[in-house]
Design a protein around this motif. Structure first.
Motif, mmCIF file in Angstrom:
data_model
loop_
_atom_site.group_PDB
_atom_site.id
_atom_site.type_symbol
_atom_site.label_atom_id
_atom_site.label_comp_id
_atom_site.label_asym_id
_atom_site.label_seq_id
_atom_site.Cartn_x
_atom_site.Cartn_y
_atom_site.Cartn_z
ATOM 1 N N PRO A 1 0.828 -1.207 0.000
ATOM 2 C CA PRO A 1 0.000 0.000 0.000
ATOM 3 C C PRO A 1 0.865 1.260 0.000
ATOM 4 C CG PRO A 1 -0.869 -1.573 1.559
ATOM 5 C CD PRO A 1 0.412 -2.157 1.032
ATOM 6 N N ASP A 2 0.416 2.251 -0.778
ATOM 7 C CA ASP A 2 1.067 3.564 -0.841
ATOM 8 C C ASP A 2 2.248 3.642 -1.795
ATOM 9 O OD1 ASP A 2 -0.533 5.122 0.575
ATOM 10 O OD2 ASP A 2 0.713 5.273 2.372
ATOM 11 N N ALA A 3 2.607 2.536 -2.430
ATOM 12 C CA ALA A 3 3.748 2.605 -3.354
ATOM 13 C C ALA A 3 3.390 3.340 -4.635
ATOM 14 C CB ALA A 3 4.252 1.197 -3.675
ATOM 15 N N GLY A 4 2.057 3.395 -4.934
ATOM 16 C CA GLY A 4 1.662 4.166 -6.121
ATOM 17 C C GLY A 4 0.846 3.381 -7.144
ATOM 18 N N LYS A 5 0.233 2.280 -6.710
ATOM 19 C CA LYS A 5 -0.541 1.469 -7.645
ATOM 20 C C LYS A 5 -1.709 2.250 -8.255
ATOM 21 C CE LYS A 5 -3.363 -1.485 -6.166
ATOM 22 N NZ LYS A 5 -4.099 -2.584 -5.581
ATOM 23 N N THR A 6 -2.443 2.953 -7.398
ATOM 24 C CA THR A 6 -3.605 3.699 -7.892
ATOM 25 C C THR A 6 -3.155 4.794 -8.853
ATOM 26 O OG1 THR A 6 -4.473 3.366 -5.680
ATOM 27 C CG2 THR A 6 -5.727 4.816 -7.111
ATOM 28 N N THR A 7 -2.093 5.481 -8.477
ATOM 29 C CA THR A 7 -1.592 6.561 -9.326
ATOM 30 C C THR A 7 -1.156 6.000 -10.676
ATOM 31 O OG1 THR A 7 -0.774 7.539 -7.289
ATOM 32 C CG2 THR A 7 -0.033 8.554 -9.326
ATOM 33 N N LEU A 8 -0.473 4.876 -10.655
ATOM 34 C CA LEU A 8 -0.014 4.278 -11.913
ATOM 35 C C LEU A 8 -1.208 3.888 -12.796
ATOM 36 C CD1 LEU A 8 2.608 3.367 -13.406
ATOM 37 C CD2 LEU A 8 2.087 1.075 -12.572
ATOM 38 N N SER B 1 -10.058 9.955 -5.156
ATOM 39 C CA SER B 1 -9.081 10.594 -4.279
ATOM 40 C C SER B 1 -8.496 9.582 -3.320
ATOM 41 C CB SER B 1 -9.769 11.696 -3.486
ATOM 42 O OG SER B 1 -9.036 11.948 -2.315
ATOM 43 N N ARG B 2 -7.218 9.560 -3.248
ATOM 44 C CA ARG B 2 -6.579 8.577 -2.387
ATOM 45 C C ARG B 2 -6.754 8.870 -0.916
ATOM 46 N NH1 ARG B 2 -4.117 8.973 -6.890
ATOM 47 N NH2 ARG B 2 -3.317 10.971 -6.230
ATOM 48 N N LYS B 3 -6.960 10.131 -0.597
ATOM 49 C CA LYS B 3 -7.166 10.445 0.827
ATOM 50 C C LYS B 3 -8.365 9.655 1.334
ATOM 51 C CE LYS B 3 -4.379 14.013 2.056
ATOM 52 N NZ LYS B 3 -3.962 14.705 0.826
ATOM 53 N N ASN B 4 -9.423 9.634 0.491
ATOM 54 C CA ASN B 4 -10.639 8.945 0.914
ATOM 55 C C ASN B 4 -10.404 7.455 1.098
ATOM 56 O OD1 ASN B 4 -11.981 11.292 0.845
ATOM 57 N ND2 ASN B 4 -12.785 11.000 -1.226
ATOM 58 N N ALA B 5 -9.499 6.935 0.301
ATOM 59 C CA ALA B 5 -9.260 5.494 0.376
ATOM 60 C C ALA B 5 -8.647 5.111 1.717
ATOM 61 C CB ALA B 5 -8.360 5.054 -0.755
ATOM 62 N N LYS B 6 -8.195 6.080 2.454
ATOM 63 C CA LYS B 6 -7.571 5.738 3.733
ATOM 64 C C LYS B 6 -8.537 5.894 4.896
ATOM 65 C CE LYS B 6 -3.168 6.526 1.825
ATOM 66 N NZ LYS B 6 -2.539 7.645 1.177
ATOM 67 N N LEU B 7 -9.821 6.007 4.624
ATOM 68 C CA LEU B 7 -10.807 6.060 5.693
ATOM 69 C C LEU B 7 -10.882 4.693 6.374
ATOM 70 C CD1 LEU B 7 -13.603 7.884 3.695
ATOM 71 C CD2 LEU B 7 -12.050 8.898 5.353
ATOM 72 N N ILE C 1 10.332 1.126 -10.337
ATOM 73 C CA ILE C 1 10.760 1.844 -9.134
ATOM 74 C C ILE C 1 10.129 3.227 -9.225
ATOM 75 C CG2 ILE C 1 12.721 2.670 -7.781
ATOM 76 C CD1 ILE C 1 13.320 -0.210 -8.107
ATOM 77 N N ASN C 2 9.201 3.483 -8.333
ATOM 78 C CA ASN C 2 8.367 4.700 -8.418
ATOM 79 C C ASN C 2 8.847 5.765 -7.422
ATOM 80 O OD1 ASN C 2 6.146 6.265 -9.259
ATOM 81 N ND2 ASN C 2 4.885 5.486 -7.581
ATOM 82 N N LYS C 3 8.288 6.934 -7.573
ATOM 83 C CA LYS C 3 8.554 8.081 -6.683
ATOM 84 C C LYS C 3 9.992 8.565 -6.806
ATOM 85 C CE LYS C 3 4.934 6.828 -3.424
ATOM 86 N NZ LYS C 3 4.390 6.963 -2.095
ATOM 87 N N MET C 4 10.531 8.498 -8.025
ATOM 88 C CA MET C 4 11.901 8.969 -8.230
ATOM 89 C C MET C 4 12.011 10.479 -8.022
ATOM 90 S SD MET C 4 13.924 6.498 -8.640
ATOM 91 C CE MET C 4 15.375 7.435 -9.125
ATOM 92 N N ASP C 5 10.871 11.182 -8.004
ATOM 93 C CA ASP C 5 10.913 12.640 -7.784
ATOM 94 C C ASP C 5 11.145 12.977 -6.313
ATOM 95 O OD1 ASP C 5 8.231 11.445 -7.529
ATOM 96 O OD2 ASP C 5 7.678 13.446 -6.820
ATOM 97 N N LEU C 6 11.097 11.969 -5.451
ATOM 98 C CA LEU C 6 11.355 12.214 -4.025
ATOM 99 C C LEU C 6 12.755 11.707 -3.691
ATOM 100 C CD1 LEU C 6 7.993 11.080 -2.402
ATOM 101 C CD2 LEU C 6 8.718 13.409 -2.957
ATOM 102 N N SER D 1 8.374 8.372 -12.086
ATOM 103 C CA SER D 1 7.574 9.032 -11.064
ATOM 104 C C SER D 1 6.146 9.077 -11.579
ATOM 105 C CB SER D 1 8.094 10.455 -10.825
ATOM 106 O OG SER D 1 7.049 11.249 -10.304
ATOM 107 N N ALA D 2 5.294 8.238 -11.002
ATOM 108 C CA ALA D 2 3.910 8.175 -11.485
ATOM 109 C C ALA D 2 3.192 9.497 -11.227
ATOM 110 C CB ALA D 2 3.179 7.019 -10.819
ATOM 111 N N LEU D 3 3.580 10.175 -10.170
ATOM 112 C CA LEU D 3 2.891 11.426 -9.831
ATOM 113 C C LEU D 3 3.152 12.499 -10.887
ATOM 114 C CD1 LEU D 3 1.131 12.659 -7.537
ATOM 115 C CD2 LEU D 3 3.228 13.722 -6.716
#
Ligand code: G4P
Length: 532
Positions: A25-32, A51-57, A144-149, A262-264
């Motif tokens: 979770p959180d690696a970026g599947k939804t974004t991809l 929205s991913r924020k909602n998915a964390k309810l 390998i995702n989130k290379m922008d971070l 970077s999927a984002l």
């Protein structure tokens, strides 16, 4: 079968790319997934999946939400075109716990994309899902995702994939810079660089991409000298010490091609998708058993329509109380209203109202080809693992069941609701939400699951769909095994318990992994099975 039809099926099956995304979770599947929709032209701006924020309810809100969105409460599939390929993405649930649905969904995939967070490396859920791919010999591509971070050095991440997962990793492209300085990727075989620029709309729009040879003088004026030095140094190192890539080894599951992105921000995403459709296998043939016990490989093109049920989902729309069986088409051409043989029931069924899903919208399917997933409204005649076909009598291999790790005694709080409770439990067990176990003398029954979240799903669905409140008392066992050998001569540790599953196979519950090891050592003539 006529030659035109065969050619049509061959062409269509060859275009299919049916895959699942595996990640923690959180690696970026939804974004991809969103970005795949963006780059395929299905949506003009990313953000469709929600929205991913909602998915964390909380769990139940999350489920409510997912249901309203129409996709992915548990796995379903979306279909769309990407360039010359027809993509079928199998959606696997993104929650912390594991469920058997996820495993079963992977059986319907021909390949998997493993998304890894560049800062976190290989995480626990990724490892478990990767194991399933390995067992089923599903080829895995690594992103390998989130290379922008700010993340870990790419070479470290490659080494971790190899060490933790025990697979050769071969970098197909290599990042130029990282964090705020991640500006591009180099394709190693063509030595072509893709340089990216952020768009005003951010990741909601495609990134601007400029392609330029690595050795061109222009590149040096476009990127900082340090970045150029670093990337040429890394590339030289990879030439000497890296693994070569071979498509055959990848298809056999022996090497995973690695990409950086970077999927984002969409940097590197198009390069990845383009490579994915080139490398990932099209609809692959499945193994089946014939009635006289022979194992055969079912030809995708030459065998008339056949499919198997890999997932059932009841009550997807509470207003209609419908139930959907998800089928993976394995051979031939499916047509709406086709009458097929249902092997387990030994009768014929008409496949009316087939549909596929894109987000909320259900689209009626008129024809489908090997690799496609179709949902059939299921008035109770399908169970997980059922094979249907136009002409043959073979059965696709039964779907694996995984050793449960959580166990409970369960009963309705209102005894007057017993009937509804029993009905609900039969449905939940048929769908594979939970397994039902019984004591050897049949006097007691228990529920078991691979992860605790499945008990939450059970409680929620019994309440919502059957109006039954339940009381669930967790039992103190944390692992189990199917037992092969004579139960009477088996000597369990004093804190273990021997019960049986729905097919009357003995299964032993243990309080600790230590106790399980002890039991195995003490009973060398009995075999412990990892999967049922
Ligand atoms: P999941 O489905 O695998 O659980 O992951 P998801 O795509 O929901 O991504 C988890 C978080 O990581 C989200 O942030 C998402 O925006 C972010 N993310 C995904 N890919 C990248 C990337 O390449 N770079 C960066 N910097 N972040 C990325 P969030 O804040 O939890 O949600 P949201 O508010 O952005 O929706």
């Amino acid at each position: 079968m006529d030659i035109h039809l065969q050619n049509e099926i061959r062409a269509a099956a060859g275009k299919r790319r049916t895959f699942a995304i595996i990640s923690h979770p959180d690696a970026g599947k939804t974004t991809l997934t969103e970005k795949l929709l963006l780059y395929s032209g299905m949506v003009r701006t990313a953000g469709l999946v929600g929205s991913r924020k909602n998915a964390k309810l909380a769990t139940s809100d999350w489920m409510e939400m997912e249901q309203e969105r129409g996709i992915s409460i548990t796995a379903s599939a979306m279909q769309f075109e990407y360039k010359h390929a027809v993509i079928n993405v199998l959606d696997t649930p993104g929650h912390q716990d594991f469920c058997e649905d996820t495993y079963r969904t992977l059986t319907a995939a021909d390949s998997a994309i493993m998304v890894i967070d560049a800062a976190k490396g290989v995480e626990v859920q990724t490892r478990k899902l990767f194991e399933v791919c390995r067992l089923r010999k599903i080829p895995v591509l690594t992103l390998i995702n989130k290379m922008d971070l700010h993340g870990r050095p790419p070479l470290d991440l490659m080494a971790e994939v190899e060490e933790v997962l025990g697979i050769h990793a071969s970098a197909i492209n290599w990042p130029i810079g990282a964090g705020g300085q991640f500006v591009g990727v180099v394709d190693r075989s063509s030595r072509r660089v893709s340089l990216f620029k952020k768009m005003a709309a951010g990741g909601a729009a495609k990134a601007s991409r400029r392609q330029i040879p690595l050795d061109s003088q222009d590149l040096k004026s476009l990127i900082d000298q340090d970045l150029w030095d670093q990337v040429t140094h890394d590339l030289e190192l990879l030439e000497v010490a890296g693994n070569a890539f071979s498509l055959d080894d990848f298809l056999r599951g022996e090497v995973t091609p690695v990409f950086f992105a970077s999927a984002l921000t969409n940097f590197g995403i198009e390069d990845f998708f383009d490579a994915f459709v080139e490398m990932a296998p099209s609809a692959s043939p499945r193994i089946a058993d014939t009635p006289n016990g022979e194992e055969i490989t079912v030809d995708v093109v030459e065998t008339p329509f056949s499919a198997y049920v890999f997932k059932l989902q009841a009550n997807m729309n509470p207003r209609h109380r419908d139930s959907t069986a998800f089928l993976r088409v394995c051979s031939g051409r499916f047509e709406r209203d086709m009458v097929v043989r249902h092997h387990r029931l030994g009768n014929e069924v008409r496949l009316s109202r087939p549909h596929s899903l894109l987000a909320k919208e259900r689209t009626t399917v008129d024809v489908a080809y090997p690799g496609d997933i179709i949902g059939i409204v299921n008035p109770g005649q399908f169970a997980i693992g059922d094979t249907i076909s136009l002409t043959d009598t073979f059965n696709y291999k039964p779907l694996p069941q995984f050793q449960p790790e959580v166990f409970a005694r369960i009963h309705p709080t209102d005894v007057g609701k017993r009937k509804a409770f029993d009905k609900g439990m039969v449905q939940m067990a048929a769908e594979g939400t939970v397994q039902i176990l019984r004591s050897l003398n049949d006097l007691e029954s228990f529920v078991a699951a691979v992860g605790k979240l499945q008990f939450d799903v059970l409680q929620y669905r019994l309440r919502r769909e059957y109006r039954v409140e339940i009381k669930l008392d967790l039992m103190p066992f944390e692992c189990s095994t199917w037992l092969v050998g004579d139960v009477k001569t088996f000597r369990p540790p004093s804190d273990a318990m021997v019960v049986k599953d729905q097919l009357d196979r003995p299964i032993v519950l243990f309080r600790t992994p230590w106790s399980k090891n002890f039991a195995q050592e003490r009973n060398p003539h009995h075999t412990f099975l990892e999967m049922g």
